[in-house]
Design an enzyme around this catalytic site. Sequence first.
Site, short mmCIF file in Angstrom:
data_model
loop_
_atom_site.label_atom_id
_atom_site.label_comp_id
_atom_site.label_asym_id
_atom_site.label_seq_id
_atom_site.Cartn_x
_atom_site.Cartn_y
_atom_site.Cartn_z
N ASN A 135 1.69 -4.98 -5.13
CA ASN A 135 0.91 -4.41 -4.02
C ASN A 135 1.13 -2.91 -3.96
O ASN A 135 2.28 -2.44 -3.91
CB ASN A 135 1.34 -5.02 -2.68
CG ASN A 135 0.44 -4.60 -1.54
OD1 ASN A 135 -0.71 -5.03 -1.45
ND2 ASN A 135 0.96 -3.75 -0.66
N GLU A 136 0.05 -2.15 -4.01
CA GLU A 136 0.10 -0.70 -3.82
C GLU A 136 1.23 -0.03 -4.61
O GLU A 136 2.05 0.71 -4.06
CB GLU A 136 0.23 -0.37 -2.33
CG GLU A 136 -0.96 -0.77 -1.51
CD GLU A 136 -0.84 -0.38 -0.04
OE1 GLU A 136 -1.89 -0.33 0.64
OE2 GLU A 136 0.29 -0.12 0.43
N CYS A 190 17.10 7.38 -11.37
CA CYS A 190 18.38 6.74 -11.69
C CYS A 190 18.65 6.78 -13.19
O CYS A 190 17.80 7.20 -13.99
CB CYS A 190 18.39 5.30 -11.18
SG CYS A 190 17.39 4.17 -12.18
N CYS A 212 16.20 4.75 -15.44
CA CYS A 212 14.95 5.46 -15.73
C CYS A 212 15.19 6.66 -16.64
O CYS A 212 14.32 7.02 -17.44
CB CYS A 212 14.27 5.89 -14.44
SG CYS A 212 13.59 4.48 -13.50
N GLU A 251 -8.27 -3.46 1.17
CA GLU A 251 -7.63 -3.24 2.47
C GLU A 251 -8.31 -2.09 3.20
O GLU A 251 -8.71 -1.10 2.59
CB GLU A 251 -6.15 -2.88 2.31
CG GLU A 251 -5.21 -4.03 2.09
CD GLU A 251 -3.76 -3.56 2.18
OE1 GLU A 251 -3.48 -2.60 2.95
OE2 GLU A 251 -2.92 -4.12 1.48
N GLU A 300 4.52 -2.85 11.29
CA GLU A 300 3.07 -2.67 11.37
C GLU A 300 2.45 -3.47 12.52
O GLU A 300 1.27 -3.80 12.48
CB GLU A 300 2.43 -3.05 10.04
CG GLU A 300 2.82 -2.09 8.92
CD GLU A 300 2.19 -2.44 7.58
OE1 GLU A 300 1.62 -1.54 6.95
OE2 GLU A 300 2.27 -3.61 7.17
N LYS A 301 3.23 -3.76 13.55
CA LYS A 301 2.72 -4.60 14.63
C LYS A 301 1.60 -3.93 15.43
O LYS A 301 0.82 -4.61 16.10
CB LYS A 301 3.85 -5.02 15.56
CG LYS A 301 4.62 -3.92 16.23
CD LYS A 301 5.76 -4.50 17.08
CE LYS A 301 6.65 -3.41 17.67
NZ LYS A 301 7.47 -2.76 16.60
#
Length: 697
Positions: A150-151, A161, A164, A307, A355-356
Amino acid sequence: MFDIRRFGGVIYGADYNPEQWPREVWAEDVRLMNEAGVNLVSLGIFSWAQLERAEGDFDFGWLDEVMDLLHAGGVDVNLATATASPPPWFSLKYPDSRPVTVDGVRLEVGGRQGYCPGHPALREGVARLTRAVATRYAGHPALKLWHINNEYGCHIDQCFCEHCARRFRAWLEARYVTVAALNDAWGTAFWSQRYTDWAEIQPPRRAPTYANPTQQLDWRRFSSDNILELHTLERGILTEVTPDVPATTNFLGFLPGLDYFRWAQEEDVVSLDAYPDPGQPDSHLEAGMVFDLTRSLGGGNRWILMEQATSAVNWRTRNAPKAPGQMRMLNHLALAKGASGIMFFQWRASKAGAEKFHSGLVQHVGPQRSRVWREVTDFGAELRGLTPLLDARVPARVAVMFDWHNWWALNIDSKPGVLPLLPLLGRWYAALRTLGQNVDFVAPGSDLEGYDVVVLPNLYLMDDATGADLRAFTERGGHLIAGYFTGVVDSREHVHLGGYGGPLRDVLGLWVEEWDVLLPGQTNTVTLNGQTVTVTDWCDVLHLDGAEAVATYGERFYAGQAAVTRRATGQGQAWYVGTELPADTLRNVLRSVLDGAGVPHTDLPVTLDLSVSQLPDGSQILHLLSADPQVTQRVQIPAGGHFFPARPGGDEVGTQVDLAPFSVTLIHYPGPVDVSGVKVGGAAATRVTASADLPGA
């Protein structure tokens, strides 16, 4: 090839998170989905912690129940691989899997997307969960689409790090083969940076001063590829287990960290998350630019708006709601620009969590008392009549060249001045849209056949091959226009010597000696067609070498020299804009380019959006959308059109329509639409109060 027909019409739905709610709510959700016209939901996106309680210990019981319930209710599923956020147990067991910032800070658990994309155990865990989910639901009748992760890159597009760092060295060795070749590419003779061994190379972590520019650029390239490897790992498993189920991951438009032109090659269908600010008067332009990019990433194919918010989001400093009708208008804009699916985040507004206060289809007040619910159910019903749009294409004679590598290079420090690319791109895009143009985005190296005009608001980084492509484009009759600070460096971030403009100097018929980067409050003037205007920010000091001056500077040490130029090149023309022109002046220049290329155009207020789509039989649909929150606009249109879909009591339009605030009108023509016949003005321009009952198609 992605077949939209498998969904039975335009996709309509939302992210569904049943794990946030008790079981007794689930059946009510499915009933309400049918009431709203929902035919697809994205399921399980943030469910790793619910599906894998400990390493290798899976619990699919609740997801089985939800999948069966949705299928029984006639709702299909875009099933997530659930890998978007590792559970807390994973981060506890593998503490070095948490990402590291440029300053060396390892981020903590408690948000989302808290992982290093190159961590070996993370990749093993992602593969394990993806295979388990794919195997479990491979034959489930509700499964219609895979939602990978997702995204990607939304919060973490770089990890500094040691894992990587090792992967970066391997990526560099594959790219350059020898350390000597890397030294040449990176220009390491500067500042005593010469390397003798791959092990000496580090990511561009925080340093005493500017890091090597080419190192920074290659790091950006690597970081995009590093995350893409994580995506293709999942994609490979899904293809192996469910070869007939298409897959996507949701893009984020102009996301800085990921080269979406490269990423789009790995998608069966391109999908997008889009959150324009409804409180801004030009939010439809922001949305339109992202929608056009998304269609272009998919090669012109139709795409999914995965979305968006039904009303307000929760993460801006001030979160404006979408006014009545604004949600519908923006979704019609997506359809006009090639969307085949309209989805939201999320189905039911959350009771708890970060995210409410993000809007949903089912708001906290419940459906019966919600203005949002009335709008989304009405729009769901409307979509059933718009199925023919699924076969439409979006024809464009104008292409804007955009490149993530150029964006990365432009953002590297130690430049003559700050040049924010997206605001610049937005100004040129707005000018083209108010001239009535459909716009494609193309990357360097793309096929330019079929375009009459190619626009380069900025291409600071340009290699010789791109210059050759643009030269060939103009020589065979194309019209090119480029903006300031273009053609300065090659793909290694090395300066093209001999006068800035590099590969385009002969095409443009000029060279740039230097730049006058204006300080805040400083201005210059430019005279174009007898009109003098004020310019700001940036002035290229140009020397003509075959081009003619269309506009000249009026002040400072280069007064009288060219600011805007034009040159005939082969059968076409090449224009150059060497400064930051006011919006009206830039639009006038672009109008002249369109005139020269024989491209029909009009002149629209920013509050009216015009798009044209084409059906397989050659007929076209004119999409007219009002972005004005208060004023009804009277629009003159070409004769011969009919309302689309047909309206009861007659569908012939005539030669004018009135667009109320945030309203939409679609008009079907038997052949090509001449946009020059669309004009705005007349007695209908009256101020009104927007309401939920808006006229339109």
